[in-house]
Design a protein around this motif. Sequence first.
Motif, PDB file in Angstrom:
ATOM      1  N   LEU A  81      41.772  59.355  82.859  1.00 33.75           N
ATOM      2  CA  LEU A  81      41.741  58.000  83.870  1.00 33.75           C
ATOM      3  C   LEU A  81      42.959  56.929  82.692  1.00 33.75           C
ATOM      4  CD1 LEU A  81      38.199  56.597  85.114  1.00 33.75           C
ATOM      5  CD2 LEU A  81      40.011  57.482  86.806  1.00 33.75           C
ATOM      6  N   GLU A  82      44.102  55.864  83.051  1.00 33.87           N
ATOM      7  CA  GLU A  82      44.323  55.059  82.076  1.00 33.87           C
ATOM      8  C   GLU A  82      43.765  54.296  80.932  1.00 33.87           C
ATOM      9  OE1 GLU A  82      48.457  53.508  83.495  1.00 33.87           O
ATOM     10  OE2 GLU A  82      46.740  51.714  83.529  1.00 33.87           O
ATOM     11  N   ASN A  83      42.522  54.424  80.899  1.00 35.69           N
ATOM     12  CA  ASN A  83      41.482  53.667  80.051  1.00 35.69           C
ATOM     13  C   ASN A  83      41.417  54.959  79.009  1.00 35.69           C
ATOM     14  OD1 ASN A  83      39.534  54.577  81.085  1.00 35.69           O
ATOM     15  ND2 ASN A  83      38.579  53.324  82.207  1.00 35.69           N
ATOM     16  N   GLY A  84      41.713  55.539  79.493  1.00 34.65           N
ATOM     17  CA  GLY A  84      41.191  56.699  77.954  1.00 34.65           C
ATOM     18  C   GLY A  84      39.933  57.879  78.822  1.00 34.65           C
ATOM     19  N   GLN A  85      39.246  57.118  79.236  1.00 32.59           N
ATOM     20  CA  GLN A  85      38.380  58.192  80.182  1.00 32.59           C
ATOM     21  C   GLN A  85      38.766  58.721  80.765  1.00 32.59           C
ATOM     22  OE1 GLN A  85      35.183  54.784  81.032  1.00 32.59           O
ATOM     23  NE2 GLN A  85      34.820  54.404  79.611  1.00 32.59           N
ATOM     24  N   SER A  86      37.867  59.431  81.818  1.00 29.00           N
ATOM     25  CA  SER A  86      38.227  60.791  83.067  1.00 29.00           C
ATOM     26  C   SER A  86      37.858  60.509  84.303  1.00 29.00           C
ATOM     27  CB  SER A  86      37.738  61.996  82.527  1.00 29.00           C
ATOM     28  OG  SER A  86      37.679  62.471  81.077  1.00 29.00           O
ATOM     29  N   LEU A 100      38.152  63.200  94.295  1.00 30.12           N
ATOM     30  CA  LEU A 100      37.454  63.111  92.964  1.00 30.12           C
ATOM     31  C   LEU A 100      37.855  60.998  93.401  1.00 30.12           C
ATOM     32  CD1 LEU A 100      39.029  63.729  89.784  1.00 30.12           C
ATOM     33  CD2 LEU A 100      41.001  62.662  90.327  1.00 30.12           C
ATOM     34  N   THR A 101      37.359  60.090  91.587  1.00 29.30           N
ATOM     35  CA  THR A 101      36.963  58.619  92.618  1.00 29.30           C
ATOM     36  C   THR A 101      37.691  58.593  91.094  1.00 29.30           C
ATOM     37  OG1 THR A 101      36.022  56.517  92.940  1.00 29.30           O
ATOM     38  CG2 THR A 101      34.600  58.771  91.678  1.00 29.30           C
ATOM     39  N   ASP A 102      37.876  57.216  90.596  1.00 28.40           N
ATOM     40  CA  ASP A 102      38.466  56.832  89.466  1.00 28.40           C
ATOM     41  C   ASP A 102      36.849  56.883  88.187  1.00 28.40           C
ATOM     42  OD1 ASP A 102      36.911  54.918  91.067  1.00 28.40           O
ATOM     43  OD2 ASP A 102      38.651  53.368  90.282  1.00 28.40           O
ATOM     44  N   ASP A 103      36.740  55.804  88.324  1.00 24.80           N
ATOM     45  CA  ASP A 103      34.959  55.963  87.503  1.00 24.80           C
ATOM     46  C   ASP A 103      33.863  55.801  88.394  1.00 24.80           C
ATOM     47  OD1 ASP A 103      34.736  53.476  88.200  1.00 24.80           O
ATOM     48  OD2 ASP A 103      35.282  52.328  87.223  1.00 24.80           O
ATOM     49  N   CYS A 131      64.865  73.206  93.727  1.00 30.16           N
ATOM     50  CA  CYS A 131      64.080  73.554  92.839  1.00 30.16           C
ATOM     51  C   CYS A 131      64.108  73.502  91.991  1.00 30.16           C
ATOM     52  CB  CYS A 131      64.074  74.996  93.351  1.00 30.16           C
ATOM     53  SG  CYS A 131      62.653  76.189  93.236  1.00 30.16           S
ATOM     54  N   GLU A 132      63.907  72.411  91.181  1.00 27.88           N
ATOM     55  CA  GLU A 132      64.315  71.389  89.863  1.00 27.88           C
ATOM     56  C   GLU A 132      62.655  70.575  89.453  1.00 27.88           C
ATOM     57  OE1 GLU A 132      66.341  69.237  86.473  1.00 27.88           O
ATOM     58  OE2 GLU A 132      67.656  69.993  88.124  1.00 27.88           O
ATOM     59  N   GLY A 133      61.574  71.418  88.456  1.00 28.99           N
ATOM     60  CA  GLY A 133      60.617  70.767  87.971  1.00 28.99           C
ATOM     61  C   GLY A 133      60.945  69.878  86.985  1.00 28.99           C
ATOM     62  N   SER A 134      60.477  68.282  88.133  1.00 27.42           N
ATOM     63  CA  SER A 134      61.336  67.179  87.185  1.00 27.42           C
ATOM     64  C   SER A 134      60.077  66.694  87.371  1.00 27.42           C
ATOM     65  CB  SER A 134      61.978  66.431  87.689  1.00 27.42           C
ATOM     66  OG  SER A 134      61.984  66.206  88.537  1.00 27.42           O
ATOM     67  N   ILE A 135      58.386  66.655  87.786  1.00 22.30           N
ATOM     68  CA  ILE A 135      57.645  66.109  87.713  1.00 22.30           C
ATOM     69  C   ILE A 135      56.281  66.673  86.422  1.00 22.30           C
ATOM     70  CG2 ILE A 135      55.759  64.987  89.016  1.00 22.30           C
ATOM     71  CD1 ILE A 135      57.318  65.837  91.705  1.00 22.30           C
ATOM     72  N   TYR A 136      56.386  65.416  85.447  1.00 20.37           N
ATOM     73  CA  TYR A 136      55.475  65.950  84.855  1.00 20.37           C
ATOM     74  C   TYR A 136      53.795  64.972  84.932  1.00 20.37           C
ATOM     75  CZ  TYR A 136      59.488  68.133  81.860  1.00 20.37           C
ATOM     76  OH  TYR A 136      60.311  68.513  81.480  1.00 20.37           O
ATOM     77  N   SER A 137      53.836  64.042  85.657  1.00 20.43           N
ATOM     78  CA  SER A 137      52.722  63.308  85.803  1.00 20.43           C
ATOM     79  C   SER A 137      52.869  62.662  87.078  1.00 20.43           C
ATOM     80  CB  SER A 137      52.243  62.336  85.014  1.00 20.43           C
ATOM     81  OG  SER A 137      53.401  61.630  84.470  1.00 20.43           O
ATOM     82  N   VAL A 138      51.604  62.070  87.720  1.00 22.81           N
ATOM     83  CA  VAL A 138      51.472  61.311  88.866  1.00 22.81           C
ATOM     84  C   VAL A 138      50.714  60.488  88.482  1.00 22.81           C
ATOM     85  CG1 VAL A 138      51.443  61.454  91.384  1.00 22.81           C
ATOM     86  CG2 VAL A 138      52.215  63.071  90.577  1.00 22.81           C
ATOM     87  N   ARG A 139      51.210  58.717  88.494  1.00 21.79           N
ATOM     88  CA  ARG A 139      50.179  57.934  88.183  1.00 21.79           C
ATOM     89  C   ARG A 139      49.407  57.492  90.019  1.00 21.79           C
ATOM     90  NH1 ARG A 139      50.040  52.201  87.648  1.00 21.79           N
ATOM     91  NH2 ARG A 139      49.229  51.565  85.841  1.00 21.79           N
ATOM     92  N   PHE A 140      48.159  56.815  89.606  1.00 17.36           N
ATOM     93  CA  PHE A 140      47.965  56.805  91.367  1.00 17.36           C
ATOM     94  C   PHE A 140      46.868  55.461  90.518  1.00 17.36           C
ATOM     95  CE2 PHE A 140      47.734  60.699  91.525  1.00 17.36           C
ATOM     96  CZ  PHE A 140      48.072  61.031  92.858  1.00 17.36           C
ATOM     97  N   GLU A 141      47.327  54.485  91.777  1.00 13.62           N
ATOM     98  CA  GLU A 141      46.806  53.054  91.387  1.00 13.62           C
ATOM     99  C   GLU A 141      46.762  51.786  92.411  1.00 13.62           C
ATOM    100  OE1 GLU A 141      47.591  48.606  88.014  1.00 13.62           O
ATOM    101  OE2 GLU A 141      49.168  50.066  88.668  1.00 13.62           O
ATOM    102  N   GLY A 142      45.469  51.290  92.834  1.00 19.65           N
ATOM    103  CA  GLY A 142      44.975  50.658  94.332  1.00 19.65           C
ATOM    104  C   GLY A 142      44.508  49.019  93.683  1.00 19.65           C
ATOM    105  N   PHE A 143      44.871  48.958  94.389  1.00 20.18           N
ATOM    106  CA  PHE A 143      43.964  46.861  94.790  1.00 20.18           C
ATOM    107  C   PHE A 143      43.665  46.829  96.095  1.00 20.18           C
ATOM    108  CE2 PHE A 143      48.023  47.807  92.027  1.00 20.18           C
ATOM    109  CZ  PHE A 143      47.357  47.109  90.826  1.00 20.18           C
TER     110      PHE A 143
END
Length: 189
Positions: A51-56, A89-92, A166-178
Motif C-alpha cells: 500500500l502507498e502508506n507502507g502497509q500491505s 485483493l483489497t486495500d486495507d 516485446c519490451e518489458g518497461s512496466i516496473y510497477s502498477v498503481r491503483f487508486e480509487g475514489f
Amino acid sequence: VLFLLFICQLHCQIFSGCLEIDFEEIPNQTPFEGMVISDQYFASHGITFTLENGQSPILAQVGGAVTAFGSFWGNDEPVPGSDIGEFFLTDDGNLFGLDMIPVIVTFANPIDSFSTCVLDIDFDEFFSLEARGQNGETILADTIFSGDPNTGDGVPSCWGFNFDGCEGSIYSVRFEGFRQQSGAFGLGM
C-alpha cells in the motif's frame, strides 16, 4: 482474482510467457479472510504488493465480512455467474471514506502487459490505474468510471495495459480509487 500477464522479459525471442496470480493458490500458505499479501509471490514470480502508506493489502473472501464492497447480492459478493474465485485483493479491509489507500504492484523484472479486474464500480466511483517505469514515472494511465461499459453493482470490470512489441518497461502498477458521494469505499481486485 488478479490476473497478471508477463510477456517477454529481456530476451523476447528466447523467453515469452504469461503468468497468472490467483489468490486461491498462495505459495506455501492457505488463503484466509484478512490475510496480508506482500511478498508471497516474490520467489516464484518477482512480484510484491504494497500500500502507498507502507502497509500491505489484504485478502477478502467472497460472501465474508464486508471489507471491500457491498452489492445487491451481499457482502463482498459479485454478480451471480462471475467466476472470480473465493478470494480477492483489497486495500486495507476497511470500508470507509471516499477514497482508498493506493495499492502498488511491483515487478522485479519489468513486464510489457498487465491485466486484472476491479469489482463493483458504481455510485459515482472511479479508479485511476497507472503503469510506471523504472524511475516511478507514469508511462501509461487509464481511468475507469462508474457507468462505463462493464461496470456496476458487483460487476468485475476488467482492463489492462499492453505495450506494442516485446519490451518489458512496466516496473510497477498503481491503483487508486475514489467515491464522489457519501458512503463507504474500498478496493476489490
